[in-house]
Scaffold this motif. Structure first.
Motif, PDB file in Angstrom:
ATOM      1  N   ALA A 158     -15.026  -1.809  21.246  1.00  0.00           N
ATOM      2  CA  ALA A 158     -14.333  -2.052  19.983  1.00  0.00           C
ATOM      3  C   ALA A 158     -14.901  -3.320  19.383  1.00  0.00           C
ATOM      4  O   ALA A 158     -15.008  -4.350  20.068  1.00  0.00           O
ATOM      5  CB  ALA A 158     -12.840  -2.199  20.220  1.00  0.00           C
ATOM      6  N   THR A 159     -15.317  -3.254  18.144  1.00  0.00           N
ATOM      7  CA  THR A 159     -15.811  -4.439  17.447  1.00  0.00           C
ATOM      8  C   THR A 159     -14.815  -4.800  16.359  1.00  0.00           C
ATOM      9  O   THR A 159     -14.192  -3.928  15.752  1.00  0.00           O
ATOM     10  CB  THR A 159     -17.208  -4.207  16.840  1.00  0.00           C
ATOM     11  N   ILE A 160     -14.678  -6.101  16.122  1.00  0.00           N
ATOM     12  CA  ILE A 160     -13.712  -6.570  15.138  1.00  0.00           C
ATOM     13  C   ILE A 160     -14.349  -7.626  14.252  1.00  0.00           C
ATOM     14  O   ILE A 160     -15.169  -8.422  14.713  1.00  0.00           O
ATOM     15  CB  ILE A 160     -12.439  -7.119  15.822  1.00  0.00           C
ATOM     16  N   SER A 161     -13.981  -7.575  12.990  1.00  0.00           N
ATOM     17  CA  SER A 161     -14.398  -8.590  12.028  1.00  0.00           C
ATOM     18  C   SER A 161     -13.231  -8.804  11.066  1.00  0.00           C
ATOM     19  O   SER A 161     -12.999  -7.996  10.164  1.00  0.00           O
ATOM     20  CB  SER A 161     -15.646  -8.149  11.261  1.00  0.00           C
ATOM     21  N   VAL A 162     -12.478  -9.861  11.314  1.00  0.00           N
ATOM     22  CA  VAL A 162     -11.287 -10.147  10.521  1.00  0.00           C
ATOM     23  C   VAL A 162     -11.321 -11.602  10.075  1.00  0.00           C
ATOM     24  O   VAL A 162     -11.628 -12.496  10.865  1.00  0.00           O
ATOM     25  CB  VAL A 162      -9.998  -9.884  11.337  1.00  0.00           C
ATOM     26  N   THR A 163     -11.001 -11.810   8.809  1.00  0.00           N
ATOM     27  CA  THR A 163     -10.848 -13.152   8.267  1.00  0.00           C
ATOM     28  C   THR A 163      -9.364 -13.394   8.052  1.00  0.00           C
ATOM     29  O   THR A 163      -8.661 -12.533   7.522  1.00  0.00           O
ATOM     30  CB  THR A 163     -11.585 -13.297   6.924  1.00  0.00           C
ATOM     31  N   GLY A 164      -8.897 -14.543   8.493  1.00  0.00           N
ATOM     32  CA  GLY A 164      -7.498 -14.910   8.307  1.00  0.00           C
ATOM     33  C   GLY A 164      -7.404 -16.145   7.443  1.00  0.00           C
ATOM     34  O   GLY A 164      -8.258 -17.039   7.508  1.00  0.00           O
ATOM     35  N   VAL A 165      -6.362 -16.197   6.618  1.00  0.00           N
ATOM     36  CA  VAL A 165      -6.055 -17.396   5.833  1.00  0.00           C
ATOM     37  C   VAL A 165      -4.587 -17.708   6.075  1.00  0.00           C
ATOM     38  O   VAL A 165      -3.709 -16.924   5.707  1.00  0.00           O
ATOM     39  CB  VAL A 165      -6.334 -17.203   4.327  1.00  0.00           C
ATOM     40  N   ALA A 166      -4.345 -18.837   6.741  1.00  0.00           N
ATOM     41  CA  ALA A 166      -2.991 -19.309   6.989  1.00  0.00           C
ATOM     42  C   ALA A 166      -2.649 -20.301   5.885  1.00  0.00           C
ATOM     43  O   ALA A 166      -3.440 -21.216   5.616  1.00  0.00           O
ATOM     44  CB  ALA A 166      -2.909 -19.968   8.361  1.00  0.00           C
ATOM     45  N   SER A 167      -1.486 -20.118   5.254  1.00  0.00           N
ATOM     46  CA  SER A 167      -1.121 -20.966   4.116  1.00  0.00           C
ATOM     47  C   SER A 167       0.278 -21.532   4.277  1.00  0.00           C
ATOM     48  O   SER A 167       1.186 -20.859   4.768  1.00  0.00           O
ATOM     49  CB  SER A 167      -1.165 -20.158   2.816  1.00  0.00           C
ATOM     50  N   SER A 168       0.427 -22.773   3.824  1.00  0.00           N
ATOM     51  CA  SER A 168       1.733 -23.427   3.751  1.00  0.00           C
ATOM     52  C   SER A 168       1.813 -24.087   2.381  1.00  0.00           C
ATOM     53  O   SER A 168       0.872 -23.998   1.586  1.00  0.00           O
ATOM     54  CB  SER A 168       1.877 -24.481   4.854  1.00  0.00           C
ATOM     55  N   GLU A 169       2.903 -24.782   2.125  1.00  0.00           N
ATOM     56  CA  GLU A 169       3.023 -25.472   0.839  1.00  0.00           C
ATOM     57  C   GLU A 169       2.021 -26.629   0.722  1.00  0.00           C
ATOM     58  O   GLU A 169       1.772 -27.120  -0.376  1.00  0.00           O
ATOM     59  CB  GLU A 169       4.454 -25.979   0.630  1.00  0.00           C
ATOM     60  N   PHE A 170       1.411 -27.028   1.834  1.00  0.00           N
ATOM     61  CA  PHE A 170       0.507 -28.177   1.833  1.00  0.00           C
ATOM     62  C   PHE A 170      -0.974 -27.814   1.801  1.00  0.00           C
ATOM     63  O   PHE A 170      -1.814 -28.652   1.526  1.00  0.00           O
ATOM     64  CB  PHE A 170       0.780 -29.059   3.060  1.00  0.00           C
ATOM     65  N   GLY A 171      -1.319 -26.564   2.129  1.00  0.00           N
ATOM     66  CA  GLY A 171      -2.728 -26.186   2.137  1.00  0.00           C
ATOM     67  C   GLY A 171      -2.966 -24.866   2.836  1.00  0.00           C
ATOM     68  O   GLY A 171      -2.026 -24.203   3.285  1.00  0.00           O
ATOM     69  N   SER A 172      -4.244 -24.509   2.925  1.00  0.00           N
ATOM     70  CA  SER A 172      -4.644 -23.248   3.556  1.00  0.00           C
ATOM     71  C   SER A 172      -5.746 -23.505   4.576  1.00  0.00           C
ATOM     72  O   SER A 172      -6.618 -24.345   4.363  1.00  0.00           O
ATOM     73  CB  SER A 172      -5.162 -22.261   2.503  1.00  0.00           C
ATOM     74  N   PHE A 173      -5.697 -22.747   5.670  1.00  0.00           N
ATOM     75  CA  PHE A 173      -6.679 -22.861   6.747  1.00  0.00           C
ATOM     76  C   PHE A 173      -7.273 -21.490   6.992  1.00  0.00           C
ATOM     77  O   PHE A 173      -6.553 -20.526   7.250  1.00  0.00           O
ATOM     78  CB  PHE A 173      -6.001 -23.384   8.027  1.00  0.00           C
ATOM     79  N   ARG A 174      -8.597 -21.410   6.909  1.00  0.00           N
ATOM     80  CA  ARG A 174      -9.311 -20.140   7.078  1.00  0.00           C
ATOM     81  C   ARG A 174      -9.866 -20.056   8.501  1.00  0.00           C
ATOM     82  O   ARG A 174     -10.392 -21.040   9.036  1.00  0.00           O
ATOM     83  CB  ARG A 174     -10.456 -20.086   6.057  1.00  0.00           C
ATOM     84  N   PHE A 175      -9.777 -18.869   9.100  1.00  0.00           N
ATOM     85  CA  PHE A 175     -10.312 -18.659  10.446  1.00  0.00           C
ATOM     86  C   PHE A 175     -10.860 -17.244  10.573  1.00  0.00           C
ATOM     87  O   PHE A 175     -10.567 -16.375   9.758  1.00  0.00           O
ATOM     88  CB  PHE A 175      -9.240 -18.938  11.522  1.00  0.00           C
ATOM     89  N   LYS A 176     -11.681 -17.022  11.605  1.00  0.00           N
ATOM     90  CA  LYS A 176     -12.309 -15.713  11.849  1.00  0.00           C
ATOM     91  C   LYS A 176     -11.938 -15.217  13.244  1.00  0.00           C
ATOM     92  O   LYS A 176     -11.790 -15.994  14.173  1.00  0.00           O
ATOM     93  CB  LYS A 176     -13.837 -15.822  11.767  1.00  0.00           C
ATOM     94  N   ASP A 177     -11.800 -13.906  13.325  1.00  0.00           N
ATOM     95  CA  ASP A 177     -11.680 -13.212  14.604  1.00  0.00           C
ATOM     96  C   ASP A 177     -12.814 -12.199  14.604  1.00  0.00           C
ATOM     97  O   ASP A 177     -12.780 -11.216  13.867  1.00  0.00           O
ATOM     98  CB  ASP A 177     -10.328 -12.516  14.716  1.00  0.00           C
ATOM     99  N   VAL A 178     -13.856 -12.488  15.373  1.00  0.00           N
ATOM    100  CA  VAL A 178     -15.038 -11.628  15.387  1.00  0.00           C
ATOM    101  C   VAL A 178     -15.489 -11.411  16.826  1.00  0.00           C
ATOM    102  O   VAL A 178     -15.312 -12.262  17.679  1.00  0.00           O
ATOM    103  CB  VAL A 178     -16.214 -12.229  14.569  1.00  0.00           C
ATOM    104  N   GLY A 179     -16.064 -10.248  17.074  1.00  0.00           N
ATOM    105  CA  GLY A 179     -16.616 -10.003  18.390  1.00  0.00           C
ATOM    106  C   GLY A 179     -16.433  -8.567  18.827  1.00  0.00           C
ATOM    107  O   GLY A 179     -16.277  -7.664  18.010  1.00  0.00           O
ATOM    108  N   ALA A 180     -16.448  -8.390  20.142  1.00  0.00           N
ATOM    109  CA  ALA A 180     -16.375  -7.047  20.713  1.00  0.00           C
ATOM    110  C   ALA A 180     -15.538  -7.080  21.980  1.00  0.00           C
ATOM    111  O   ALA A 180     -15.540  -8.065  22.713  1.00  0.00           O
ATOM    112  CB  ALA A 180     -17.772  -6.546  21.041  1.00  0.00           C
ATOM    113  N   ASP A 181     -14.817  -5.998  22.211  1.00  0.00           N
ATOM    114  CA  ASP A 181     -14.101  -5.784  23.460  1.00  0.00           C
ATOM    115  C   ASP A 181     -14.780  -4.598  24.135  1.00  0.00           C
ATOM    116  O   ASP A 181     -14.824  -3.506  23.584  1.00  0.00           O
ATOM    117  CB  ASP A 181     -12.635  -5.443  23.212  1.00  0.00           C
TER     118      ASP A 181
END
Length: 151
Positions: free
Chosen positions: A71-94
């Motif tokens: 299984a391969t995955i390529s996901v971008t996440g954006v975590a947001s609060s009232e103070f800002g946003s943080f971007r992260f990736k979940d990529v790879g293979a199982d």
């Protein structure tokens, strides 16, 4: 991408091409926005996370009748609060592999958000860790909380 290619080649090499059935392939889109309980608890502010990407699951029987999957995955996440946003990736293979002796091995390869980068190899029967990755979760979590709290 190199880790994904290497995992695919390894699985392909372990199957007997003349006797193997064609793989089943399913591409699963991932689009979700949710109240992020984990980051809210860790950072102490309300956090909403949006995920966007896909997961591709491949499964087949090798010439010996063993089940193999990748299984391969390529996901971008954006975590947001009232103070800002943080971007992260979940990529790879199982990669799930059954050895000739019946041992089932799960390899999680890539970058897991707030977890690790590298390869985590587990004996799927016993849960024993065979190889540990480079754990980066605490450092990434600290950076996310700095952004999400405005600190």
């Amino acid at each position: 991408m190199t880790a994904i290619s290497a995992a695919a080649l390894l699985l392909t090499a372990t199957a007997s091409p003349a006797l193997a059935a064609p793989p089943s392939i399913e591409k699963i889109p991932i689009e979700d926005t949710f109240a992020d309980d984990f980051l809210t608890a860790e950072c102490g502010v309300d956090v909403t996370t949006t995920l966007s990407g896909f997961r591709i699951e491949r499964g087949w029987l090798d010439g010996g009748g063993n089940v193999l999957s990748l299984a391969t995955i390529s996901v971008t996440g954006v975590a947001s609060s009232e103070f800002g946003s943080f971007r992260f990736k979940d990529v790879g293979a199982d990669q799930l592999k059954v050895a000739p002796d019946g041992t089932v091995t799960l390899s999680i390869i890539g970058q897991v958000p707030f977890g690790f980068t590298g390869i985590l190899v587990l004996d799927a029967d016993t849960g024993e860790v065979i190889k540990e990755p480079h754990f980066t979760g605490e450092r990434q979590l600290a950076r996310a909380c700095e952004v999400l709290t405005g600190a």
